[in-house]
Design a protein around this motif. Structure first.
Motif, PDB file in Angstrom:
ATOM      1  N   GLU A 136       5.074  -4.228   8.572  1.00  0.00           N
ATOM      2  CA  GLU A 136       4.036  -3.350   9.379  1.00  0.00           C
ATOM      3  C   GLU A 136       5.015  -2.953  10.856  1.00  0.00           C
ATOM      4  N   ARG A 141       5.161  -8.796   0.734  1.00  0.00           N
ATOM      5  CA  ARG A 141       4.296  -8.328   1.825  1.00  0.00           C
ATOM      6  C   ARG A 141       4.768  -7.084   2.484  1.00  0.00           C
ATOM      7  N   ARG A 142       4.064  -6.240   2.641  1.00  0.00           N
ATOM      8  CA  ARG A 142       4.317  -4.958   3.479  1.00  0.00           C
ATOM      9  C   ARG A 142       4.766  -5.309   5.014  1.00  0.00           C
ATOM     10  N   SER A 200       0.961  -1.152  -0.012  1.00  0.00           N
ATOM     11  CA  SER A 200      -0.020  -0.081  -0.042  1.00  0.00           C
ATOM     12  C   SER A 200       0.762   1.178  -0.113  1.00  0.00           C
ATOM     13  N   SER A 208       4.198  -2.877  13.651  1.00  0.00           N
ATOM     14  CA  SER A 208       4.007  -4.071  14.573  1.00  0.00           C
ATOM     15  C   SER A 208       4.675  -5.097  14.627  1.00  0.00           C
ATOM     16  N   SER A 221       4.759   2.085   1.855  1.00  0.00           N
ATOM     17  CA  SER A 221       5.150   0.867   2.383  1.00  0.00           C
ATOM     18  C   SER A 221       6.429   0.419   1.983  1.00  0.00           C
TER      19      SER A 221
END
Length: 139
Positions: free
Chosen positions: A70, A67-68, A16, A72, A19
């Motif tokens: 994150e 994949r991003r 997104s 977290s 990212s």
């Protein structure tokens, strides 16, 4: 139309805006290196400062290729692992006493962990120093 929009929002996205994505599948516990990450192909607004914030951090979970990553998913790298033999140090003015101990928990630099002194079997708490020693203070 709203249902279609919600459907696409709930699908796991590859990337997104703004990212940083994985270049390869990264297992949990991996310390991220520059070759492991890239800016998403559809986004050029992510600056090198965002990529540099990710480099050197450790993954808590597995991230698949494309994949991003994150915030977290990231933690500070583990400096001392559980059951690792460490050097215990007590410092007071010009006095420094060192002993060997076994870490009873894992942690990163600056965290307080419990360590058992191998010779006396006494359990103490100390802060992890950048060189991997555990500095014991009077709390």
């Amino acid at each position: 139309m709203k249902a279609l929009f919600l459907f696409f929002m709930l699908l796991p996205g590859v990337a997104s805006a703004g990212s940083v994505v994985a270049q390869r599948t990264l297992p949990a516990g991996t310390i991220i290196m520059p070759a492991d990450v890239a800016v998403a192909a559809d986004d050029r607004t992510t600056g090198p400062d965002q990529v540099s914030q990710v480099i050197g951090m450790q993954l808590r979970v597995m991230v698949y290729e494309g994949r991003r990553i994150e915030p977290s998913f990231l933690v500070a790298p583990t400096a001392v692992s559980r059951n690792q033999i460490v050097t215990l140090a007590y410092e007071r003015a010009a006095l420094r006493i060192e002993a060997e101990g076994r870490a009873l928990g894992s942690g990163s630099v600056g965290q307080i962990i419990r360590v058992m002194n191998n010779s006396s079997r006494v359990t103490v708490s100390g802060r992890i120093a950048p060189d991997g020693t555990v500095v014991v203070d009077q709390f």
